[in-house]
Enzyme design. Structure first.
Site, short mmCIF file in Angstrom:
data_model
loop_
_atom_site.label_atom_id
_atom_site.label_comp_id
_atom_site.label_asym_id
_atom_site.label_seq_id
_atom_site.Cartn_x
_atom_site.Cartn_y
_atom_site.Cartn_z
N HIS A 186 0.63 -2.87 0.50
CA HIS A 186 1.37 -1.63 0.32
C HIS A 186 1.82 -1.07 1.66
O HIS A 186 1.33 -1.48 2.72
CB HIS A 186 0.58 -0.60 -0.48
CG HIS A 186 -0.78 -0.29 0.08
ND1 HIS A 186 -1.85 -1.13 -0.07
CD2 HIS A 186 -1.23 0.78 0.78
CE1 HIS A 186 -2.91 -0.61 0.51
NE2 HIS A 186 -2.57 0.55 1.06
N ASP A 196 -5.69 -3.13 2.34
CA ASP A 196 -6.74 -2.30 2.92
C ASP A 196 -7.91 -3.12 3.48
O ASP A 196 -8.49 -3.95 2.77
CB ASP A 196 -7.28 -1.31 1.87
CG ASP A 196 -6.21 -0.32 1.42
OD1 ASP A 196 -5.35 0.04 2.25
OD2 ASP A 196 -6.23 0.09 0.25
N HIS A 252 0.45 -3.66 4.64
CA HIS A 252 -0.94 -4.07 4.86
C HIS A 252 -1.67 -4.15 3.53
O HIS A 252 -1.23 -3.61 2.52
CB HIS A 252 -1.66 -3.07 5.77
CG HIS A 252 -1.87 -1.73 5.13
ND1 HIS A 252 -0.85 -0.83 4.91
CD2 HIS A 252 -2.98 -1.15 4.61
CE1 HIS A 252 -1.32 0.24 4.30
NE2 HIS A 252 -2.61 0.07 4.10
N ARG A 254 -8.58 9.01 -0.79
CA ARG A 254 -8.68 7.65 -1.32
C ARG A 254 -10.14 7.23 -1.48
O ARG A 254 -10.96 7.52 -0.60
CB ARG A 254 -7.98 6.68 -0.35
CG ARG A 254 -7.77 5.30 -0.92
CD ARG A 254 -7.12 4.38 0.09
NE ARG A 254 -8.11 3.65 0.84
CZ ARG A 254 -7.84 2.95 1.95
NH1 ARG A 254 -6.61 2.91 2.44
NH2 ARG A 254 -8.80 2.30 2.57
C1 SIN Z 1 -3.20 3.63 2.32
O1 SIN Z 1 -4.16 3.56 1.58
O2 SIN Z 1 -2.89 2.73 3.07
C2 SIN Z 1 -2.33 4.85 2.21
C3 SIN Z 1 -1.43 4.73 1.04
C4 SIN Z 1 -0.55 5.94 0.92
O3 SIN Z 1 -0.76 6.93 1.64
O4 SIN Z 1 0.35 5.91 0.10
#
Ligand code: SIN
Length: 293
Positions: free
Chosen positions: A267, A120, A118, A282
């Protein structure tokens, strides 16, 4: 089995040397570790300029051994723009600071956030420009890596007839897909955001063409029949997930912080460490304009 394409992307060489820090690449096309910056301190002009150049070149930047408070983490985010508030905050599900998204998976978790390819929050009309994840705890078993995909390269490796077909198409990105479908949350009044974006966008700084659909949020391609849309998205999602040469894998350690460019990457946070735990926070930075074709 043979590779799906024998095309080689023709890209200008990326800058490897920087005056303000050492840079070690994770792959030749995306991802770099930066050594020699202390992000708890304000950056000087040269460091700032080099960091922006490295971000434009490498899309995913990894900083090790950073001792950061939450305020310092947010201050680093603010150097790129206003901080973003996640849509799930509205339903009281992601902590009490709207600028911090806890990323926590334990043995009791029903899901690991981001465990699928995905970008974000592409359901937003103006999706976040980038995200910055600071890890405090990694699984004692190892694992919990994050995979990234270079979406400029994903676009480049498509055939010319496919590029022609995708030009001008738009697709719907719906927050209900992950937040209700996968995470089972109750939507806020008025529902989660839902937006239409071009299938091929232009990176606002590099001008690169970007394949801009993702299996996390994209529900359908506008103007195609349901079957056509499903088949096309399935092919594109397979291209993104099953082309290792567009990927880079980063391994976390406590006190590692990673910055990624949401305008040209996807990612996938790998949940391979059950029943162990992984904890981080985050910060995301608001985008400046709608994704443009
Ligand atoms: C995310 O921001 O999608 C999570 C990324 C992660 O936990 O590595």
């Amino acid at each position: 089995m043979l590779a799906e394409t024998d095309k080689h992307a023709e890209r200008p060489p990326k800058q490897l040397q920087y005056a303000s820090f050492d840079l070690h690449t994770l792959t030749p096309h995306m991802g770099a570790e930066i050594h020699g910056l202390d992000l708890s301190q304000p950056l000087d002009e040269d460091q700032s300029r080099d960091l922006d150049t490295a971000f434009r070149n490498w899309m995913v930047l990894v900083f090790r051994d950073q001792e950061l408070s939450r305020d310092q983490h947010k201050a680093f985010g603010r150097r790129f723009g206003k901080l973003h508030s996640h849509p799930m905050h509205k339903v009281g599900l992601r902590g009490d600071d709207p600028e911090i998204l806890p990323v926590v998976t334990t043995a009791d978790s029903a899901y690991a956030a981001g465990d699928g390819w995905h970008t974000d929050v592409t359901c937003d009309e103006i999706p976040p420009l980038g995200s910055i994840l600071y890890m405090s705890e990694t699984p004692e078993s190892g694992g919990g890596d994050t995979l990234f995909a270079n979406m400029a390269l994903a676009y480049e490796l498509l055939s010319d007839p496919m590029k022609d077909f995708l030009a001008g198409l738009t697709a719907v990105h719906d927050g209900a897909k992950p937040y209700v479908g996968a995470y089972k949350s109750t939507p806020p009044e008025g529902g989660y955001p839902r937006s239409e974006h071009p299938v091929v966008t232009r990176h606002p700084e590099s001008g690169d063409r970007i394949l801009y659909v993702n299996s996390g949020f994209t529900t359908h391609i506008c103007g195609l029949s349901p079957r056509e849309s499903r088949s096309l998205l399935e092919m594109l999602f397979e291209h993104i997930g099953s082309t290792p040469r567009i990927h880079c894998r980063m391994m976390w350690a406590p006190k590692t912080m990673t910055l990624w460019d949401n305008r040209c990457t996807q990612h996938h946070a790998v949940w391979d460490y059950y029943p162990h735990s992984r904890r981080g926070e985050r910060v995301s930075v608001c985008g400046e304009e709608r994704p443009q074709a």
